[in-house]
Motif scaffolding. Sequence first.
Motif, PDB file in Angstrom:
ATOM      1  N   GLY A  23      31.333  29.181 -16.598  1.00 20.81           N
ATOM      2  CA  GLY A  23      32.300  27.970 -16.909  1.00 20.81           C
ATOM      3  C   GLY A  23      33.489  28.476 -18.006  1.00 20.81           C
ATOM      4  O   GLY A  23      34.607  28.202 -17.782  1.00 20.81           O
ATOM      5  N   ALA A  24      33.063  29.169 -19.120  1.00 19.25           N
ATOM      6  CA  ALA A  24      33.920  29.632 -20.212  1.00 19.25           C
ATOM      7  C   ALA A  24      34.995  30.543 -19.767  1.00 19.25           C
ATOM      8  O   ALA A  24      36.138  30.445 -19.906  1.00 19.25           O
ATOM      9  N   LEU A  25      34.636  31.619 -18.880  1.00 19.69           N
ATOM     10  CA  LEU A  25      35.278  32.672 -18.417  1.00 19.69           C
ATOM     11  C   LEU A  25      36.405  32.162 -17.480  1.00 19.69           C
ATOM     12  O   LEU A  25      37.082  32.770 -17.325  1.00 19.69           O
ATOM     13  N   VAL A  26      36.057  31.156 -16.759  1.00 22.85           N
ATOM     14  CA  VAL A  26      36.927  30.797 -15.737  1.00 22.85           C
ATOM     15  C   VAL A  26      38.093  29.696 -16.249  1.00 22.85           C
ATOM     16  O   VAL A  26      38.729  28.883 -15.442  1.00 22.85           O
ATOM     17  N   GLY A  27      37.906  29.546 -17.475  1.00 13.37           N
ATOM     18  CA  GLY A  27      38.917  28.664 -18.021  1.00 13.37           C
ATOM     19  C   GLY A  27      38.412  27.074 -17.925  1.00 13.37           C
ATOM     20  O   GLY A  27      39.140  26.219 -18.400  1.00 13.37           O
ATOM     21  N   ARG A  28      37.227  26.913 -17.927  1.00 18.77           N
ATOM     22  CA  ARG A  28      36.772  25.580 -17.969  1.00 18.77           C
ATOM     23  C   ARG A  28      36.392  24.857 -19.265  1.00 18.77           C
ATOM     24  O   ARG A  28      36.458  23.731 -19.561  1.00 18.77           O
ATOM     25  N   ALA A  29      36.161  25.776 -20.085  1.00 15.70           N
ATOM     26  CA  ALA A  29      35.823  25.587 -21.701  1.00 15.70           C
ATOM     27  C   ALA A  29      37.213  25.541 -22.390  1.00 15.70           C
ATOM     28  O   ALA A  29      37.951  26.280 -22.115  1.00 15.70           O
ATOM     29  N   ARG A  30      37.371  24.408 -23.083  1.00 16.26           N
ATOM     30  CA  ARG A  30      38.553  24.516 -24.003  1.00 16.26           C
ATOM     31  C   ARG A  30      38.460  25.478 -24.992  1.00 16.26           C
ATOM     32  O   ARG A  30      39.609  25.857 -25.324  1.00 16.26           O
TER      33      ARG A  30
END
Length: 84
Positions: A23-30
């Motif tokens: 999730g972080a890698l696909v830009g979902r994490a701020r």
Amino acid sequence: MAQNPVAIVLGAPVLVIAFAAIGALVGRARLFQSDEYDRFETAVDRGEALVTVSGPPELLDQSRRILQDHGALRFRREATGEAI
């Protein structure tokens, strides 16, 4: 895995961490988003448009002229050549 409690205890945290990383890698994490995204989002919420154009330099120049003719206010050309 469902029949082995040890596998559940060991596997569940690993899956949670793996999915959080994805999730972080696909830009979902701020965490990885710059403040610039907030600016763009606010501008679009106010009714402005964010337009990106990619292509060869001739297409970018033509796109810039068309956008200027239709009232575009600001332009930015990125080093990647993917935006004007």
